[in-house]
Enzyme design. Structure first.
Site, PDB file in Angstrom:
ATOM      1  N   ALA A   1      73.788 111.426  -4.499  1.00  0.00           N
ATOM      2  CA  ALA A   1      74.647 112.733  -3.967  1.00  0.00           C
ATOM      3  C   ALA A   1      75.261 113.401  -5.281  1.00  0.00           C
ATOM      4  O   ALA A   1      75.465 112.998  -6.264  1.00  0.00           O
ATOM      5  CB  ALA A   1      75.758 112.270  -3.297  1.00  0.00           C
ATOM      6  N   ASP A   2      75.282 114.733  -5.117  1.00  0.00           N
ATOM      7  CA  ASP A   2      75.850 115.549  -6.352  1.00  0.00           C
ATOM      8  C   ASP A   2      76.453 116.658  -5.566  1.00  0.00           C
ATOM      9  O   ASP A   2      76.223 117.193  -4.704  1.00  0.00           O
ATOM     10  CB  ASP A   2      75.070 115.955  -7.423  1.00  0.00           C
ATOM     11  CG  ASP A   2      75.484 116.125  -8.588  1.00  0.00           C
ATOM     12  OD1 ASP A   2      76.023 115.307  -9.406  1.00  0.00           O
ATOM     13  OD2 ASP A   2      75.949 117.564  -9.006  1.00  0.00           O
ATOM     14  N   GLN A   3      77.275 117.331  -6.288  1.00  0.00           N
ATOM     15  CA  GLN A   3      77.978 118.637  -5.730  1.00  0.00           C
ATOM     16  C   GLN A   3      78.332 119.466  -6.982  1.00  0.00           C
ATOM     17  O   GLN A   3      78.517 119.266  -8.122  1.00  0.00           O
ATOM     18  CB  GLN A   3      79.345 118.350  -5.222  1.00  0.00           C
ATOM     19  CG  GLN A   3      80.322 119.593  -4.832  1.00  0.00           C
ATOM     20  CD  GLN A   3      81.691 119.032  -3.949  1.00  0.00           C
ATOM     21  OE1 GLN A   3      82.512 118.634  -4.856  1.00  0.00           O
ATOM     22  NE2 GLN A   3      81.924 119.303  -2.883  1.00  0.00           N
TER      23      GLN A   3
ATOM     24  N   LYS B   1      69.840 110.777  -9.609  1.00  0.00           N
ATOM     25  CA  LYS B   1      70.680 109.497  -9.302  1.00  0.00           C
ATOM     26  C   LYS B   1      70.007 108.609  -8.645  1.00  0.00           C
ATOM     27  O   LYS B   1      70.138 107.374  -8.847  1.00  0.00           O
ATOM     28  CB  LYS B   1      71.906 110.021  -9.070  1.00  0.00           C
ATOM     29  CG  LYS B   1      72.661 110.708  -9.884  1.00  0.00           C
ATOM     30  CD  LYS B   1      74.136 111.392  -9.333  1.00  0.00           C
ATOM     31  CE  LYS B   1      74.885 112.231 -10.179  1.00  0.00           C
ATOM     32  NZ  LYS B   1      76.153 112.836  -9.623  1.00  0.00           N
TER      33      LYS B   1
END
Length: 183
Positions: A59-61, A43
């Protein structure tokens, strides 16, 4: 989250086919930490091309429960099924942030939290879904711990911001070191 913490940001969504990346990672047996990191970095890499010289945060989760990965539910029925699957179990949330400038990765941080849902009744689940409405569709776990979703849980272990989706405190530390925010 960054804005509420006093950091001026410009939002720039990245066109990333998360499903394709997750499918490939799953086939390779990649751990959720690696997938969250890869998505966050991809990203940021996509956005940095359009913003030369800028610090770009990706960011990612990921949510994992008993070896299964969960995504944001597509609709209320999917949210119901997801919450039924998580009910009475402990799951992990893995959040990652990556900072890139001009294509160079400068920093990253992965953090984890463990959350145990209580064995709530079907009646409670329906009342929760009715009260929460479409908000459940915006979260990988179909809940917002900072709101009504707190009632779903028996135990929470981990950093609050990580649970919300961003390892905020380590990221703020990086931004301080790099003069983006005041020491």
């Amino acid at each position: 989250m960054l804005e509420r913490a006093g950091v001026r940001v410009t939002l720039a969504p990245a066109a990333v086919d998360e499903e394709e990346i997750k499918l490939a990672a799953r086939a390779e047996g990649a751990p959720v930490e690696d997938v969250a990191e890869a998505l966050a970095e991809l990203k940021a890499q996509r956005v940095t091309r359009k913003h030369p010289g800028a610090l770009v945060i990706g960011a990612d989760q990921m949510l994992e429960c008993e070896g299964r990965w969960f995504d944001k539910p597509a609709d209320r029925d999917a949210a119901r099924v997801q919450l039924q699957d998580l009910r009475g179990k402990t799951h992990r949330l893995v959040s990652c942030a990556v900072v890139i400038r001009d294509g160079e990765r400068l920093w990253h941080h992965v953090d984890r939290a463990r959350l145990t849902m209580r064995p709530f009744s079907d009646a409670f689940l329906e009342s929760y879904l009715n009260a929460a409405g479409d908000d459940v569709l915006g979260s990988v776990g179909a809940y917002h711990l900072e709101g009504l979703g707190a009632q779903l849980f028996h135990r929470v272990d981990g950093d609050f911001f990580t649970i919300l989706g961003l390892p905020l405190l380590p990221l703020l530390g990086f931004l301080r070191v790099h003069g983006v925010i005041a020491e």
